[in-house]
Design a protein around this motif. Structure first.
Motif, mmCIF file in Angstrom:
data_model
loop_
_atom_site.group_PDB
_atom_site.id
_atom_site.type_symbol
_atom_site.label_atom_id
_atom_site.label_comp_id
_atom_site.label_asym_id
_atom_site.label_seq_id
_atom_site.Cartn_x
_atom_site.Cartn_y
_atom_site.Cartn_z
ATOM 1 N N THR A 125 54.403 48.843 11.543
ATOM 2 C CA THR A 125 54.338 47.444 11.924
ATOM 3 C C THR A 125 54.719 47.324 13.393
ATOM 4 N N ILE A 126 53.761 46.927 14.195
ATOM 5 C CA ILE A 126 53.998 46.837 15.638
ATOM 6 C C ILE A 126 54.823 45.580 15.904
ATOM 7 N N PRO A 127 55.826 45.659 16.788
ATOM 8 C CA PRO A 127 56.608 44.446 17.067
ATOM 9 C C PRO A 127 55.746 43.340 17.681
ATOM 10 N N VAL A 128 56.156 42.106 17.456
ATOM 11 C CA VAL A 128 55.395 40.966 17.985
ATOM 12 C C VAL A 128 56.264 40.145 18.934
ATOM 13 N N PHE A 170 52.176 37.136 18.929
ATOM 14 C CA PHE A 170 51.151 38.119 19.284
ATOM 15 C C PHE A 170 51.727 39.523 19.200
ATOM 16 N N SER A 171 50.913 40.441 18.714
ATOM 17 C CA SER A 171 51.352 41.815 18.627
ATOM 18 C C SER A 171 51.537 42.380 20.039
ATOM 19 N N LEU A 172 52.571 43.176 20.244
ATOM 20 C CA LEU A 172 52.845 43.693 21.595
ATOM 21 C C LEU A 172 51.986 44.909 21.948
ATOM 22 N N ALA A 173 51.286 45.435 20.976
ATOM 23 C CA ALA A 173 50.390 46.569 21.264
ATOM 24 C C ALA A 173 49.308 46.629 20.196
ATOM 25 N N ASP A 174 48.217 47.282 20.544
ATOM 26 C CA ASP A 174 47.157 47.515 19.549
ATOM 27 C C ASP A 174 47.266 48.960 19.092
ATOM 28 N N GLU A 175 47.137 49.133 17.808
ATOM 29 C CA GLU A 175 47.211 50.489 17.286
ATOM 30 C C GLU A 175 45.803 50.971 16.929
ATOM 31 N N SER A 176 45.457 52.158 17.393
ATOM 32 C CA SER A 176 44.150 52.697 16.991
ATOM 33 C C SER A 176 44.315 54.179 16.666
ATOM 34 N N PHE A 177 43.330 54.713 15.987
ATOM 35 C CA PHE A 177 43.390 56.114 15.571
ATOM 36 C C PHE A 177 42.127 56.807 16.082
ATOM 37 N N LYS A 219 62.911 41.826 26.405
ATOM 38 C CA LYS A 219 63.160 42.138 25.002
ATOM 39 C C LYS A 219 61.902 42.745 24.366
ATOM 40 N N ASN A 220 60.750 42.168 24.724
ATOM 41 C CA ASN A 220 59.487 42.697 24.202
ATOM 42 C C ASN A 220 59.328 44.158 24.570
ATOM 43 N N ILE A 221 59.604 44.451 25.839
ATOM 44 C CA ILE A 221 59.443 45.833 26.307
ATOM 45 C C ILE A 221 60.370 46.752 25.521
ATOM 46 N N ARG A 222 61.606 46.305 25.347
ATOM 47 C CA ARG A 222 62.569 47.148 24.622
ATOM 48 C C ARG A 222 62.105 47.380 23.179
ATOM 49 N N ASN A 223 61.669 46.296 22.529
ATOM 50 C CA ASN A 223 61.214 46.436 21.138
ATOM 51 C C ASN A 223 60.042 47.408 21.029
ATOM 52 N N LEU A 224 59.128 47.281 21.983
ATOM 53 C CA LEU A 224 57.946 48.141 21.946
ATOM 54 C C LEU A 224 58.330 49.610 22.141
ATOM 55 N N PHE A 225 59.196 49.858 23.123
ATOM 56 C CA PHE A 225 59.610 51.239 23.382
ATOM 57 C C PHE A 225 60.415 51.795 22.203
#
Ligand SMILES: Nc1ncnc2c1ncn2[C@@H]1O[C@H](COP(=O)(O)OP(=O)(O)OP(=O)(O)O)[C@@H](O)[C@H]1O
Ligand SMILES: [Mg+2]
Length: 373
Positions: free
Chosen positions: A68-71, A77-84, A169-175
């Motif tokens: 679950t990507i942080p929002v 809004f999701s802070l990143a897109d996940e792809s494979f 905070k967003n940056i921290r959550n994402l990292f």
């Protein structure tokens, strides 16, 4: 021994009692086994994690679903897109001078355990820079696919556009999220974040956000792969450059790469001899070459044609390369002369004739007649 690096990660994190990472690396191992056709072994591996969960009352299995990507708290809004990314879907043409460091980078990540054992471990981070459309984001997909890791892409400009207070905070959550799972973290449009540090007009808070970002990069565990891309490398200050072990400059494709790009994107519609076309595409990015090829294939398909005439391709390329002259409000005669002067090899009488829907005889007449004062 293809699975060894992932198995070592599982053992290392097991020894550190980092159950979440054990589970997420186990999932990577299971995915690799499944991709290689060994579904039975993949299921066995997953079952071990699931059973551990029920036996011990702890929940490493939850990490199996922990993607679950942080929002952003306000916008959701999701802070990143996940792809494979799958290597089967990515066909990137790289000049030799770029290909070599890319291969080296991939090999360093795959053999990180050997390097740290020898005391020469490296933080797997790469800053990719170069003009628009030359394949920076595509390369990030390629690297994730080669490493068989999910790609977490965040566009730094949208990360910044949220309220400043929550950006840090967003940056921290994402990292934090990226640090706790095997993945490639891709910071696209990186200049949006990094340039603010040195900008005289930016307010102090923004600068603090950027300093925070750099600290986040520093604090990432040594097994998190970070890629960043920008086409404004001159906006990045030395402190930013220093954070990246690898810096890769991708330029417009060479003759060899352009020939491969044309073959790749023209597919079965490609004329046999690509010499003229390859020369005509000098200075065009991979993205533009792809656009031109696909536009013509679309027309050919609609017209029920099964191959493409070289002249049509040259006209399309000419339209892209010299759109300023072609779309100017001058007379056709003046444009014809200017185009001939700009690139006499590309603008043959036939190409000019097709471009302006004027007979070749008339084109020759214009080109041979003296300029009126
Ligand atoms: N070297 C290349 N090999 C194959 N395809 C390419 C290459 N460069 C670009 N392309 C094609 O063009 C598309 C767009 O390229 P990409 O988005 O990676 O460029 P970019 O350098 O990230 O541009 P920007 O700076 O605008 O973000 C790719 O998805 C791919 O289809
Ligand atoms: Mg890009």
């Amino acid at each position: 021994m293809e699975y060894l690096p992932t198995m070592l990660k599982i053992i290392e994190n097991g020894a550190l009692a980092n159950t979440e990472k054990v589970a997420s690396y186990t999932k990577v191992l299971a995915d690799k086994l499944r991709n290689d056709g060994d579904t039975k072994a993949a299921q066995k591996v997953i079952n071990i994690i699931k059973q551990t969960n029920t036996r011990k009352g702890i929940s490493p299995a939850s990490a199996l679903n922990s993607s679950t990507i942080p929002v952003d708290r306000d916008s959701r809004f999701s802070l990143a897109d996940e792809s494979f990314p799958d290597i089967k879907d990515i066909d990137i043409q790289l000049d030799k001078i770029v290909e070599r460091p890319v291969e080296e980078f991939i090999s360093f990540v795959e053999n990180a355990h050997l390097l740290s054992d020898a005391g020469v471990g490296i933080s797997p981070s790469m800053l990719i820079y170069g003009p628009p459309g030359c394949g920076k984001s595509y390369l990030a997909q390629h690297i994730a696919a080669r490493l068989k890791l999910p790609l977490l892409t965040t566009r730094c400009d949208s990360l910044m556009s949220s309220l400043l207070g929550s950006t840090a905070k967003n940056i921290r959550n994402l990292f934090d999220h990226a640090a706790n799972r095997p993945c490639v973290l891709f910071l696209d449009e990186f200049d949006a974040l990094a340039k603010a540090r040195d900008d005289q007009h930016e307010v102090g808070e923004l600068k603090r956000v950027v300093v925070g970002l750099l600290q986040n990069i520093d604090n990432l565990p040594s097994d998190t792969v970070v890629l960043a891309a920008t086409n404004h490398e001159n906006l990045l200050d030395p402190a930013v450059w220093r954070r990246f072990a690898y810096r890769l400059n991708i330029q417009m494709p060479s003759y060899e790469s352009r020939e491969k790009l044309l073959k790749q994107y023209l597919k079965g519609f490609s004329p046999k001899n690509l010499k003229n076309l390859t020369s005509a595409t000098e200075g065009m990015s991979g993205a533009l070459i792809r656009q031109a090829c696909e536009a013509l294939i679309r027309l050919a398909v609609l017209n029920g044609e099964s191959n493409l005439d070289e002249n049509k391709l040259l006209v399309k390329i000419a339209q892209i390369q010299h759109y300023k002259i072609i779309q100017s409000h001058e007379t056709a005669e003046s444009k014809i002369r200017q185009l001939k002067q700009a690139d006499s090899r590309l603008f043959t009488t036939r190409v000019l004739s097709e471009l302006f829907t004027i007979s070749t005889g008339k084109i020759s007449k214009i080109l041979n007649s003296p300029l009126q004062a």
